[in-house]
Structures are given as C-alpha cells and as structure tokens.
Design a protein around this motif. Structure first.
Motif, PDB file in Angstrom:
ATOM      1  N   LEU A 240       0.827  -1.215   0.000  1.00  0.00           N
ATOM      2  CA  LEU A 240       0.000   0.000   0.000  1.00  0.00           C
ATOM      3  C   LEU A 240       0.857   1.260   0.000  1.00  0.00           C
ATOM      4  CD1 LEU A 240      -2.867  -1.100   2.404  1.00  0.00           C
ATOM      5  CD2 LEU A 240      -2.990  -0.794  -0.091  1.00  0.00           C
ATOM      6  N   ASP A 241       1.937   1.275   0.754  1.00  0.00           N
ATOM      7  CA  ASP A 241       2.844   2.427   0.740  1.00  0.00           C
ATOM      8  C   ASP A 241       3.439   2.641  -0.645  1.00  0.00           C
ATOM      9  OD1 ASP A 241       2.374   2.857   3.432  1.00  0.00           O
ATOM     10  OD2 ASP A 241       4.301   2.018   4.091  1.00  0.00           O
ATOM     11  N   PHE A 242       3.848   1.556  -1.282  1.00  0.00           N
ATOM     12  CA  PHE A 242       4.395   1.640  -2.631  1.00  0.00           C
ATOM     13  C   PHE A 242       3.363   2.207  -3.601  1.00  0.00           C
ATOM     14  CE2 PHE A 242       5.165  -0.170  -6.842  1.00  0.00           C
ATOM     15  CZ  PHE A 242       6.480   0.200  -7.059  1.00  0.00           C
ATOM     16  N   LEU A 243       2.132   1.710  -3.528  1.00  0.00           N
ATOM     17  CA  LEU A 243       1.085   2.184  -4.433  1.00  0.00           C
ATOM     18  C   LEU A 243       0.734   3.648  -4.177  1.00  0.00           C
ATOM     19  CD1 LEU A 243      -1.240  -0.944  -4.477  1.00  0.00           C
ATOM     20  CD2 LEU A 243       0.296  -0.147  -6.294  1.00  0.00           C
ATOM     21  N   ARG A 244       0.761   4.076  -2.925  1.00  0.00           N
ATOM     22  CA  ARG A 244       0.511   5.485  -2.616  1.00  0.00           C
ATOM     23  C   ARG A 244       1.599   6.393  -3.192  1.00  0.00           C
ATOM     24  NH1 ARG A 244      -0.622   3.360   2.707  1.00  0.00           N
ATOM     25  NH2 ARG A 244      -2.866   3.090   2.866  1.00  0.00           N
ATOM     26  N   ARG A 245       2.835   5.914  -3.161  1.00  0.00           N
ATOM     27  CA  ARG A 245       3.946   6.719  -3.694  1.00  0.00           C
ATOM     28  C   ARG A 245       3.978   6.724  -5.212  1.00  0.00           C
ATOM     29  NH1 ARG A 245       8.635   4.345  -2.312  1.00  0.00           N
ATOM     30  NH2 ARG A 245       7.627   2.608  -1.280  1.00  0.00           N
ATOM     31  N   HIS A 246       3.321   5.741  -5.815  1.00  0.00           N
ATOM     32  CA  HIS A 246       3.360   5.621  -7.284  1.00  0.00           C
ATOM     33  C   HIS A 246       1.924   5.431  -7.829  1.00  0.00           C
ATOM     34  CE1 HIS A 246       7.683   5.230  -6.975  1.00  0.00           C
ATOM     35  NE2 HIS A 246       7.496   4.321  -6.035  1.00  0.00           N
TER      36      HIS A 246
END
Length: 72
Positions: free
Chosen positions: A64-70
């Motif tokens: 989820l953190d990765f998807l929020r950043r990208h």
C-alpha cells in the motif's frame, strides 16, 4: 529476458522478499535490483518466500505504501 531489457524498464518496481526466503534470498534480490534503476527493495523480517502469508500486515503495508507513492 536479458539484463539489458530489464534495465530499460522505467516503471516503478517493488521487489520484496522475506529475510528467510530460500528461493529469492535478500542478497539475490539486491543483485537483481542493481539492474533496475526504479526499484524499491524491501526485506520483510521473520518471513520466508510467502511473506504475504507469514507477515500479512508488513506485506500489505509495504504494498500500500508503494502504491501510494506511485499512483496510476
């Protein structure tokens, strides 16, 4: 797939493994990441090859953190 082709990938990449993964150990993942300029490398503690089952909170938080950043 060749390293040259992998190196040409411009999309963000999430590479994730468990610290006890015997199939894709952290050292191998880091070696692969050297060929991926847009890769994030994450090693999930106390997990093997199935970090999503073994450490679901850490796995989900990482994704989820990765998807929020990208986004998009």
């Amino acid at each position: 797939m060749t390293w040259e082709r992998v190196e040409s990938i411009r999309a963000p990449i999430l590479l994730m493994t468990g610290d006890g993964d015997l199939y894709t150990p952290p050292a191998l993942l880091r070696m692969q990441a050297r060929h991926m300029p847009h890769a994030d490398v994450v090693v999930i503690p106390e997990a093997g090859h199935c970090a999503n089952w073994e450490q679901p909170e850490a796995f989900n938080r990482t994704v989820l953190d990765f998807l929020r950043r990208h986004p998009g």
